[in-house]
Design a protein around this motif. Structure first.
Motif, mmCIF file in Angstrom:
data_model
loop_
_atom_site.group_PDB
_atom_site.id
_atom_site.type_symbol
_atom_site.label_atom_id
_atom_site.label_comp_id
_atom_site.label_asym_id
_atom_site.label_seq_id
_atom_site.Cartn_x
_atom_site.Cartn_y
_atom_site.Cartn_z
ATOM 1 N N PHE A 66 0.826 -1.213 0.000
ATOM 2 C CA PHE A 66 0.000 0.000 0.000
ATOM 3 C C PHE A 66 0.860 1.262 0.000
ATOM 4 N N SER A 67 1.978 1.225 0.696
ATOM 5 C CA SER A 67 2.876 2.383 0.710
ATOM 6 C C SER A 67 3.464 2.633 -0.672
ATOM 7 N N LEU A 68 3.878 1.564 -1.345
ATOM 8 C CA LEU A 68 4.421 1.728 -2.694
ATOM 9 C C LEU A 68 3.364 2.219 -3.675
ATOM 10 N N LEU A 69 2.160 1.678 -3.582
ATOM 11 C CA LEU A 69 1.085 2.121 -4.459
ATOM 12 C C LEU A 69 0.733 3.580 -4.230
ATOM 13 N N LEU A 70 0.706 3.970 -2.975
ATOM 14 C CA LEU A 70 0.392 5.360 -2.663
ATOM 15 C C LEU A 70 1.486 6.300 -3.162
ATOM 16 N N ALA A 71 2.733 5.892 -3.037
ATOM 17 C CA ALA A 71 3.831 6.710 -3.550
ATOM 18 C C ALA A 71 3.805 6.775 -5.078
ATOM 19 N N TYR A 72 3.379 5.700 -5.709
ATOM 20 C CA TYR A 72 3.313 5.675 -7.162
ATOM 21 C C TYR A 72 2.220 6.609 -7.688
ATOM 22 N N PHE A 73 1.057 6.610 -7.028
ATOM 23 C CA PHE A 73 -0.056 7.410 -7.502
ATOM 24 C C PHE A 73 0.040 8.881 -7.105
ATOM 25 N N LEU A 74 0.909 9.217 -6.186
ATOM 26 C CA LEU A 74 1.088 10.635 -5.831
ATOM 27 C C LEU A 74 2.162 11.186 -6.685
#
Length: 76
Positions: free
Chosen positions: A68-76
């Motif tokens: 979830f942290s990686l996905l959130l960093a990717y989408f921001l």
């Protein structure tokens, strides 16, 4: 999408904190640190019951937290 990831990340992190705090300590002082480390290294004791569940839950929740942290960093 970002809001959903934020909510999932918060739920996962709170769950991970709770699961880690529910686990019992693996050693009892300095003598437990010396002998307990050898027992864990050799695999003489296996976790059973609630300890096994908490151990598996910690691994699953930590992987989810990472994803979830990686996905959130990717989408921001």
């Amino acid at each position: 999408m970002e809001t959903a990831l934020y909510v999932l990340l918060i739920i996962t992190s709170i769950s991970l904190i709770a699961v880690v705090l529910l686990q019992s300590g693996r050693s009892a002082g300095l003598s437990g640190a010396i002998s307990g480390g050898a027992e864990q290294l050799m695999g003489k004791q296996k976790a059973r019951g609630i300890e096994a569940f908490l151990s598996r839950a910690t691994v699953v929740l930590s992987v989810l937290f990472f994803v979830f942290s990686l996905l959130l960093a990717y989408f921001l």
